[in-house]
Design a protein around this motif. Structure first.
Motif, PDB file in Angstrom:
ATOM      1  N   UNK A  37     -48.992   6.384 -52.833  1.00 45.95           N
ATOM      2  CA  UNK A  37     -47.569   6.058 -52.756  1.00 45.95           C
ATOM      3  C   UNK A  37     -46.926   6.427 -54.083  1.00 45.95           C
ATOM      4  N   UNK A  38     -45.778   7.091 -54.017  1.00 49.73           N
ATOM      5  CA  UNK A  38     -45.074   7.458 -55.235  1.00 49.73           C
ATOM      6  C   UNK A  38     -44.069   6.366 -55.598  1.00 49.73           C
ATOM      7  N   UNK A  39     -44.214   5.837 -56.807  1.00 46.70           N
ATOM      8  CA  UNK A  39     -43.297   4.831 -57.333  1.00 46.70           C
ATOM      9  C   UNK A  39     -42.822   5.282 -58.708  1.00 46.70           C
ATOM     10  N   UNK A  40     -41.545   5.313 -58.905  1.00 49.22           N
ATOM     11  CA  UNK A  40     -40.962   5.665 -60.198  1.00 49.22           C
ATOM     12  C   UNK A  40     -41.482   7.004 -60.705  1.00 49.22           C
ATOM     13  N   UNK A  41     -41.679   7.986 -59.793  1.00 49.49           N
ATOM     14  CA  UNK A  41     -42.123   9.317 -60.173  1.00 49.49           C
ATOM     15  C   UNK A  41     -43.608   9.454 -60.424  1.00 49.49           C
ATOM     16  N   UNK A  44     -49.394   6.639 -57.092  1.00 50.94           N
ATOM     17  CA  UNK A  44     -50.388   5.575 -57.240  1.00 50.94           C
ATOM     18  C   UNK A  44     -51.358   5.643 -56.071  1.00 50.94           C
ATOM     19  N   UNK A  45     -52.653   5.706 -56.378  1.00 49.67           N
ATOM     20  CA  UNK A  45     -53.696   5.728 -55.357  1.00 49.67           C
ATOM     21  C   UNK A  45     -54.371   4.367 -55.359  1.00 49.67           C
ATOM     22  N   UNK A  46     -54.415   3.742 -54.184  1.00 51.39           N
ATOM     23  CA  UNK A  46     -54.975   2.398 -54.059  1.00 51.39           C
ATOM     24  C   UNK A  46     -55.873   2.347 -52.832  1.00 51.39           C
ATOM     25  N   UNK A  47     -57.017   1.673 -52.978  1.00 56.98           N
ATOM     26  CA  UNK A  47     -57.942   1.453 -51.865  1.00 56.98           C
ATOM     27  C   UNK A  47     -57.746   0.042 -51.334  1.00 56.98           C
ATOM     28  N   UNK A  48     -57.670  -0.081 -50.013  1.00 65.46           N
ATOM     29  CA  UNK A  48     -57.521  -1.368 -49.345  1.00 65.46           C
ATOM     30  C   UNK A  48     -58.705  -1.543 -48.401  1.00 65.46           C
ATOM     31  N   UNK A  50     -60.545  -4.170 -45.668  1.00 61.00           N
ATOM     32  CA  UNK A  50     -60.446  -5.374 -44.841  1.00 61.00           C
ATOM     33  C   UNK A  50     -61.711  -6.201 -45.026  1.00 61.00           C
ATOM     34  N   UNK A  51     -61.556  -7.443 -45.439  1.00 58.46           N
ATOM     35  CA  UNK A  51     -62.704  -8.331 -45.624  1.00 58.46           C
ATOM     36  C   UNK A  51     -63.085  -9.061 -44.342  1.00 58.46           C
ATOM     37  N   UNK A  52     -62.264  -8.917 -43.289  1.00 62.88           N
ATOM     38  CA  UNK A  52     -62.570  -9.533 -42.005  1.00 62.88           C
ATOM     39  C   UNK A  52     -62.293 -11.023 -41.940  1.00 62.88           C
ATOM     40  N   UNK A  53     -61.688 -11.579 -42.991  1.00 62.92           N
ATOM     41  CA  UNK A  53     -61.418 -13.014 -43.027  1.00 62.92           C
ATOM     42  C   UNK A  53     -59.954 -13.330 -43.335  1.00 62.92           C
ATOM     43  N   UNK A  54     -59.080 -12.360 -43.078  1.00 65.33           N
ATOM     44  CA  UNK A  54     -57.658 -12.571 -43.361  1.00 65.33           C
ATOM     45  C   UNK A  54     -57.282 -12.199 -44.780  1.00 65.33           C
ATOM     46  N   UNK A  55     -58.213 -11.542 -45.491  1.00 63.65           N
ATOM     47  CA  UNK A  55     -57.918 -11.070 -46.838  1.00 63.65           C
ATOM     48  C   UNK A  55     -58.254  -9.591 -46.941  1.00 63.65           C
ATOM     49  N   UNK A  56     -57.687  -8.958 -47.955  1.00 64.23           N
ATOM     50  CA  UNK A  56     -57.924  -7.551 -48.237  1.00 64.23           C
ATOM     51  C   UNK A  56     -58.320  -7.438 -49.704  1.00 64.23           C
ATOM     52  N   UNK A  57     -59.333  -6.614 -49.984  1.00 63.88           N
ATOM     53  CA  UNK A  57     -59.667  -6.312 -51.371  1.00 63.88           C
ATOM     54  C   UNK A  57     -58.898  -5.055 -51.751  1.00 63.88           C
ATOM     55  N   UNK A  58     -58.057  -5.186 -52.775  1.00 60.75           N
ATOM     56  CA  UNK A  58     -57.220  -4.095 -53.246  1.00 60.75           C
ATOM     57  C   UNK A  58     -57.814  -3.580 -54.547  1.00 60.75           C
ATOM     58  N   UNK A  59     -58.081  -2.266 -54.601  1.00 57.86           N
ATOM     59  CA  UNK A  59     -58.620  -1.659 -55.810  1.00 57.86           C
ATOM     60  C   UNK A  59     -57.664  -0.576 -56.280  1.00 57.86           C
ATOM     61  N   UNK A  60     -57.137  -0.767 -57.497  1.00 64.60           N
ATOM     62  CA  UNK A  60     -56.211   0.199 -58.089  1.00 64.60           C
ATOM     63  C   UNK A  60     -56.553   0.337 -59.560  1.00 64.60           C
TER      64      UNK A  60
END
Length: 88
Positions: A37-41, A44-48, A50-60
Motif C-alpha cells: 500500500x502506498x502511503x505518503x509516497x 509499505x509492504x506488510x504481511x498479515x 490469520x491466527x484462526x482465533x479472531x486475531x491477525x499477526x501483522x509483520x511490517x
C-alpha cells in the motif's frame, strides 16, 4: 515515521473491515497475505497472517504485532487493504 505508517495502516484497515458486510466464516487458519500500500509516497509492504482465533499477526519492517479483528473476519480485514493497494 515508520511506526506512524504502520499505525495508520492498521487503523484504516480495521475501520474499513469493521464496516464491511461480507462474511467469510470459513477462513483458513494460518493463512498469510502480503499487501503493498502506498502511503505518503512510500510503498509499505506488510504481511498479515490469520491466527484462526479472531486475531491477525501483522509483520511490517521486521516488527510483529497481534491485532484483534474485533468481530471482522480475516477476509473482511484483507478486503479493506485490497481496496487501498495490492494483496496476494
Amino acid at each position: 515515521m515508520k511506526k506512524l505508517s504502520l499505525l495508520l495502516t492498521l487503523t484504516l484497515g480495521l475501520f474499513i473491515a469493521s464496516c464491511s458486510s461480507d462474511d467469510d466464516s470459513g477462513s483458513k487458519n494460518n493463512n498469510c497475505v502480503t499487501c503493498e500500500i502506498e502511503l505518503f509516497g512510500t510503498v509499505n509492504t506488510t504481511d498479515y497472517c490469520d491466527n484462526g482465533d479472531g486475531t491477525v499477526t501483522v509483520t511490517a519492517e521486521g516488527e510483529e504485532e497481534v491485532v484483534d479483528l474485533e468481530g471482522a473476519t480475516f477476509h473482511q480485514f484483507i478486503s479493506a487493504f485490497e481496496q487501498l493497494g495490492s494483496c496476494n
